[in-house]
Write a protein that holds these residues in place. Structure first.
Motif, PDB file in Angstrom:
ATOM      1  N   PHE A 168       0.750  -1.444   0.003  1.00  0.00           N
ATOM      2  CA  PHE A 168       0.083   0.148   0.095  1.00  0.00           C
ATOM      3  C   PHE A 168       0.802   1.270  -0.043  1.00  0.00           C
ATOM      4  N   GLY A 169       1.881   1.076   0.772  1.00  0.00           N
ATOM      5  CA  GLY A 169       2.703   2.453   0.785  1.00  0.00           C
ATOM      6  C   GLY A 169       3.394   2.651  -0.404  1.00  0.00           C
ATOM      7  N   TRP A 170       3.677   1.476  -1.192  1.00  0.00           N
ATOM      8  CA  TRP A 170       4.372   1.782  -2.509  1.00  0.00           C
ATOM      9  C   TRP A 170       3.390   2.445  -3.661  1.00  0.00           C
ATOM     10  N   LEU A 171       2.154   1.876  -3.498  1.00  0.00           N
ATOM     11  CA  LEU A 171       0.934   2.552  -4.265  1.00  0.00           C
ATOM     12  C   LEU A 171       0.749   4.024  -3.952  1.00  0.00           C
ATOM     13  N   VAL A 172       0.377   4.109  -2.648  1.00  0.00           N
ATOM     14  CA  VAL A 172      -0.401   5.409  -2.388  1.00  0.00           C
ATOM     15  C   VAL A 172       0.846   6.452  -2.266  1.00  0.00           C
ATOM     16  N   LEU A 173       2.151   6.258  -2.097  1.00  0.00           N
ATOM     17  CA  LEU A 173       3.267   7.196  -1.905  1.00  0.00           C
ATOM     18  C   LEU A 173       3.535   7.437  -3.456  1.00  0.00           C
ATOM     19  N   ARG A 174       3.441   6.561  -4.286  1.00  0.00           N
ATOM     20  CA  ARG A 174       3.673   6.739  -5.669  1.00  0.00           C
ATOM     21  C   ARG A 174       2.797   7.906  -6.326  1.00  0.00           C
ATOM     22  N   ASN A 175       1.571   7.622  -5.892  1.00  0.00           N
ATOM     23  CA  ASN A 175       0.659   8.665  -6.492  1.00  0.00           C
ATOM     24  C   ASN A 175       0.612  10.121  -5.735  1.00  0.00           C
ATOM     25  N   GLN A 176       1.315  10.065  -4.449  1.00  0.00           N
ATOM     26  CA  GLN A 176       1.621  11.452  -3.927  1.00  0.00           C
ATOM     27  C   GLN A 176       2.584  11.976  -4.523  1.00  0.00           C
ATOM     28  N   ALA A 177       3.956  11.094  -4.828  1.00  0.00           N
ATOM     29  CA  ALA A 177       4.926  11.731  -5.243  1.00  0.00           C
ATOM     30  C   ALA A 177       4.718  12.239  -6.874  1.00  0.00           C
ATOM     31  N   LEU A 178       3.896  11.537  -7.498  1.00  0.00           N
ATOM     32  CA  LEU A 178       3.827  12.126  -8.984  1.00  0.00           C
ATOM     33  C   LEU A 178       2.855  13.329  -8.995  1.00  0.00           C
ATOM     34  N   LYS A 179       1.852  13.612  -7.800  1.00  0.00           N
ATOM     35  CA  LYS A 179       0.906  14.517  -8.050  1.00  0.00           C
ATOM     36  C   LYS A 179       0.896  15.570  -6.713  1.00  0.00           C
ATOM     37  N   VAL A 180       1.542  15.170  -5.762  1.00  0.00           N
ATOM     38  CA  VAL A 180       1.197  15.847  -4.445  1.00  0.00           C
ATOM     39  C   VAL A 180       2.735  16.682  -4.149  1.00  0.00           C
ATOM     40  N   PHE A 181       3.690  15.906  -3.328  1.00  0.00           N
ATOM     41  CA  PHE A 181       4.947  16.351  -2.702  1.00  0.00           C
ATOM     42  C   PHE A 181       5.673  17.014  -3.713  1.00  0.00           C
ATOM     43  N   VAL A 182       6.256  18.006  -3.105  1.00  0.00           N
ATOM     44  CA  VAL A 182       7.555  18.903  -3.833  1.00  0.00           C
ATOM     45  C   VAL A 182       8.515  18.640  -3.072  1.00  0.00           C
ATOM     46  N   PRO A 183       9.628  18.067  -3.735  1.00  0.00           N
ATOM     47  CA  PRO A 183      11.203  17.945  -3.018  1.00  0.00           C
ATOM     48  C   PRO A 183      11.571  19.176  -2.282  1.00  0.00           C
ATOM     49  N   SER A 184      12.012  19.267  -1.017  1.00  0.00           N
ATOM     50  CA  SER A 184      12.634  20.736  -0.697  1.00  0.00           C
ATOM     51  C   SER A 184      14.359  20.576  -0.916  1.00  0.00           C
ATOM     52  N   TYR A 185      14.631  19.305  -1.374  1.00  0.00           N
ATOM     53  CA  TYR A 185      16.251  19.231  -1.770  1.00  0.00           C
ATOM     54  C   TYR A 185      16.307  18.097  -2.472  1.00  0.00           C
ATOM     55  N   GLU A 186      17.539  17.905  -3.283  1.00  0.00           N
ATOM     56  CA  GLU A 186      18.023  16.758  -3.997  1.00  0.00           C
ATOM     57  C   GLU A 186      19.368  16.503  -3.440  1.00  0.00           C
ATOM     58  N   SER A 187      19.588  15.270  -2.980  1.00  0.00           N
ATOM     59  CA  SER A 187      20.905  14.729  -2.505  1.00  0.00           C
ATOM     60  C   SER A 187      21.254  13.428  -3.536  1.00  0.00           C
ATOM     61  N   TYR A 188      20.497  13.237  -4.567  1.00  0.00           N
ATOM     62  CA  TYR A 188      20.906  12.401  -5.264  1.00  0.00           C
ATOM     63  C   TYR A 188      20.973  10.738  -4.499  1.00  0.00           C
ATOM     64  N   GLY A 189      20.027  10.582  -3.746  1.00  0.00           N
ATOM     65  CA  GLY A 189      19.942   9.228  -3.119  1.00  0.00           C
ATOM     66  C   GLY A 189      20.937   8.971  -1.878  1.00  0.00           C
ATOM     67  N   ARG A 190      21.403  10.163  -1.601  1.00  0.00           N
ATOM     68  CA  ARG A 190      22.299  10.167  -0.297  1.00  0.00           C
ATOM     69  C   ARG A 190      21.699   9.358   0.978  1.00  0.00           C
ATOM     70  N   MET A 191      20.499   9.296   1.119  1.00  0.00           N
ATOM     71  CA  MET A 191      19.874   8.520   2.173  1.00  0.00           C
ATOM     72  C   MET A 191      19.984   7.015   2.089  1.00  0.00           C
ATOM     73  N   TRP A 192      20.173   6.541   1.066  1.00  0.00           N
ATOM     74  CA  TRP A 192      20.032   5.136   0.563  1.00  0.00           C
ATOM     75  C   TRP A 192      21.010   4.232   1.411  1.00  0.00           C
ATOM     76  N   PRO A 193      22.687   4.700   1.894  1.00  0.00           N
ATOM     77  CA  PRO A 193      23.493   3.895   2.782  1.00  0.00           C
ATOM     78  C   PRO A 193      22.910   3.739   3.952  1.00  0.00           C
ATOM     79  N   HIS A 194      22.075   4.672   4.599  1.00  0.00           N
ATOM     80  CA  HIS A 194      21.679   4.752   5.886  1.00  0.00           C
ATOM     81  C   HIS A 194      20.422   3.885   5.912  1.00  0.00           C
ATOM     82  N   MET A 195      19.710   3.792   4.922  1.00  0.00           N
ATOM     83  CA  MET A 195      18.600   3.013   4.892  1.00  0.00           C
ATOM     84  C   MET A 195      19.237   1.462   4.969  1.00  0.00           C
ATOM     85  N   HIS A 196      19.997   1.075   3.805  1.00  0.00           N
ATOM     86  CA  HIS A 196      20.577  -0.072   4.068  1.00  0.00           C
ATOM     87  C   HIS A 196      21.310  -0.680   5.122  1.00  0.00           C
ATOM     88  N   THR A 197      21.865   0.172   6.092  1.00  0.00           N
ATOM     89  CA  THR A 197      22.605   0.039   7.161  1.00  0.00           C
ATOM     90  C   THR A 197      21.325  -0.216   8.181  1.00  0.00           C
TER      91      THR A 197
END
Length: 711
Positions: free
Chosen positions: A591-620
């Protein structure tokens, strides 16, 4: 929790979700609500509904599923695309694990007869058929425990495989985005230098910085921008902006008051004291114009003084090319660690200006102090959360609060309390933390917003592990456990394993509440909708005020990612002990993938771009959740007196080795931009002066501060 409370919780959560989906379907088709349900598309100049308003209530699902990763990057950036890689990875782990675990472990557990468990649970009236679907129904020392031991290995190796695959994919996404030839981003040409030594006699700070970098980078250095203390000038700038907005509002109110019966209109008035509540009454338009005129000259004087006299020991250095900036950011410029510290520059919009001049050793001390505060806060929060969890059963409510016995014995109230009270209370506990943790993270001296978000996210994750997972798991027998930990601290793993099955149903309903109600509210956006329409009707008079009223905000990774990580931890830790949690984990991330995909395409506006810098922290943190799962299983198999329990001991070590190998192989490309990526040529040569201007803070930019547009 008995079976009726479990079913009541699930059905109620599901009905709430259905109602919220229907509300979303109805409200999102009304043109007046487009700014709430399609703000991202509106801000990008796109038609909210692609030219037609369909009656199909599931059209948003089709659009979300059919959208590609490139669509997500175009509409919401690389960070959002990487977040969906995270959701997809966890979903894959749970689906592949569940394919084997559910058809094997459930029959193995349900067909055994643990007479000891049946006798104990029937004696206090808590036994129900759900207990038979878990490992707790398997007798101690039973050969059936082999199935659960092998399942632990299965979950672990599936997690390793999916994480390795995801890490490679995210690295490709990051490299592809950074090497684009059609975009020249300011941070790719810029480095941040901190810990600049004291200014030599006879030089200004800018002359010192220019001389240093011209000497070390004579052919590629373009310009330096010395960081200044903007506290006072920013105050005047914000005050001026406030009067400008107030003037626009007053003029709109005045224009609105002009009618056929009153062609002159009524000029608005205000009081000059605190918050406009006290003081003398004045004409608002004249009052704002006078203050704007006065502040313009004050701001110009303050700007000149700031640029000349308030230069700090930090600077931004603009280079002539991307490779030059990349080489400079990865080069040690000074023999000592606390002098001329050079690093890749963050995006202009995410710089934390006040943190940039903080000296090296002060940053280290701040970091240790913040870690100490976080540790004490974790301990402080664990106590109330643990105590509260001790009262989540009606038996304990009746025992410790006897005056409630007559109320909680009522069947209807009993069912509702058991179904929702613990989960709602836990959500309230955790909702109080994010702003505090973000404030602490920024106090460390972190230079950018995205870095602060990663730091706050990490703190929040460990909060959830210690206060929610461990606190609520051990909280049911809080006092005995505290006593035992004090006497036998080496038995914490065994105690955790023994306590985990007792709260399995609670955490399953918690996960269900999170995805049914949480994602239902996310999609329906009822709260932003109500706030917007109230502001629109009673407060907003100008287009700028209206735009501020419906501004959608960003994805909010500082709280969203740790909350997801809590569900990852719960799903992994209970995947073998109580496999029934796997379908709920799948629903949460599906559900998260589906709902947030809709929100990303239509609602949320990124406040910054770090090119996926969060991923290593998610992975860890996924690996950390897996590590907790493996320790929990070792402890639980120990309580089952299973002689082959030592066969699980290699798993935690494998997790540590896996995390180490991933860090050595991939992490460096996230910490800095690889030279191979930076050397990709651009279609057009960038305007280096425009890149430098992007780093000028608004309070110092070349703007006419009289209400006209920027020069």
């Amino acid at each position: 929790m008995d079976f009726s409370s479990f079913i009541t919780s699930l059905l109620t959560s599901f009905l709430i979700f259905v109602v919220l989906i229907l509300i979303f379907t109805w409200l999102s088709r009304k043109p007046a609500n487009d700014v709430i349900y399609y703000p991202n598309r509106i801000l990008k100049g796109l038609d909210p509904m692609n030219g037609h308003r369909t009656r199909n209530p599931f059209s948003w699902i089709k659009e979300a599923i059919s959208s590609s990763e490139e669509n997500i990057i175009d509409m919401a950036g690389v960070d959002t695309a990487v977040y969906f890689v995270f959701l997809r990875t966890v979903l894959g782990i749970l689906v592949i694990s569940g394919i084997l675990l559910l058809p094997i472990l459930l029959p193995v557990a349900v067909t055994d007869i643990n007479t000891t468990l049946t006798k104990e649970t029937n004696s206090n009236g808590t036994f129900n058929n759900l207990d038979k679907l878990a490992i707790g129904n398997v007798q101690n020392k039973s050969p059936r425990l082999w199935a659960f031991l092998l399942a632990t290995y299965w979950v672990s190796f599936i997690t390793f495989f999916m994480l390795w695959k995801a890490y490679k994919h995210v690295l490709e996404l990051r490299s592809s985005a950074q090497s684009r030839s059609d975009v020249a981003r300011p941070e790719q040409f810029t480095v941040l230098v901190r810990d600049i030594p004291p200014v030599p006699h006879g030089q200004s700070r800018k002359e010192q910085v220019d001389a240093y970098f011209k000497r070390l980078h004579p052919e590629t250095f373009h310009k330096s921008l010395v960081i200044t203390d903007n506290k006072e000038v920013n105050k005047k700038f914000q005050k001026l902006e406030g009067y400008r907005k107030k003037l626009a509002h007053a003029e709109a109110v005045y224009a609105e008051s002009k009618t056929a019966s009153n062609p002159e209109g009524t000029r608005p008035s205000c009081k000059t004291g605190f918050l406009g509540l006290i003081g003398s009454k004045v004409d608002t338009i004249n009052f704002c114009n006078e203050n704007i005129k006065e502040l313009v000259s004050e701001l110009e004087r303050e700007q000149n003084g700031t640029i000349k006299d308030k230069q700090q020991a930090a600077a931004l250095i603009v280079f002539c090319s991307r490779p030059a900036a990349t080489l400079a950011s990865q080069t040690v410029h000074s023999p000592t660690v606390d002098s001329w510290t050079v690093m890749p520059a963050p995006e202009p919009r995410q710089l934390l200006w006040s943190n940039l001049p903080i000296p090296f050793y002060q940053r280290q001390i701040r970091q240790y102090i913040v870690y100490g505060i976080v540790f004490l806060t974790v301990c402080f929060y664990t106590i109330p959360v643990g105590f509260f969890s001790a009262f989540t059963t009606l038996e304990n409510l009746s025992k410790y609060l006897p005056f409630l016995k007559a109320i909680v014995d009522l069947v209807e109230i009993k069912t509702v309390l058991e179904a929702f009270l613990p989960q709602l209370a836990l959500l309230v506990f955790m909702a109080l933390l994010p702003m505090f943790l973000m404030m602490l993270s920024k106090a460390e001296g972190i230079p950018s917003e995205s870095h602060a978000v990663r730091a706050a996210s990490g703190k929040y994750f460990y909060f959830t592990i210690f206060t929610v997972f461990i606190g609520f798991t051990l909280g049911g027998s809080l006092f005995d456990n505290l006593k035992n930990v004090g006497k036998h601290p080496d038995q914490i793993v065994t105690m955790l394993g023994d306590s985990v099955p007792k709260v399995a149903m609670y955490f399953i309903t918690f996960v269900a509440l999170k995805f049914f109600v949480g994602y239902g509210l996310e999609l329906s956006r009822l709260v932003p909708l109500i706030i917007y329409h109230l502001k629109r009707k009673y407060l907003c008079k100008t287009e700028e005020e209206l735009k501020e009223a419906w501004a959608p905000g960003s994805m909010g990774y500082a709280t969203r990612v740790p909350n997801d990580m809590l569900i990852v931890t719960l799903s992994l830790c209970y995947s073998v002990i109580s496999p029934l949690i796997i379908p709920f984990g799948v629903l949460y991330f599906g559900f998260g993938w589906l709902v947030l995909r809709n929100q990303a395409l239509k609602v949320f506006v990124p406040s910054y771009e770090s090119y996926g810098r969060m991923w290593p922290h998610m992975h860890t943190r996924i690996v950390a959740a897996l590590f907790v799962f493996q320790l929990t299983m070792i402890g639980y198999f120990g309580t089952k007196a299973f002689v082959y329990t030592p066969l699980l001991i290699p798993l935690p070590f494998l997790s540590v080795i896996f995390a180490f190998v991933c860090q050595k192989r991939f992490y460096q490309s996230f910490a800095v931009n690889p030279l191979e990526v930076a050397c990709q040529s651009l279609k057009e040569a960038p305007n280096l002066d425009s890149i430098a201007e992007a780093y000028v803070p608004p309070c110092l930019s070349s703007v006419k501060h009289d209400g006209t547009e920027p020069v």
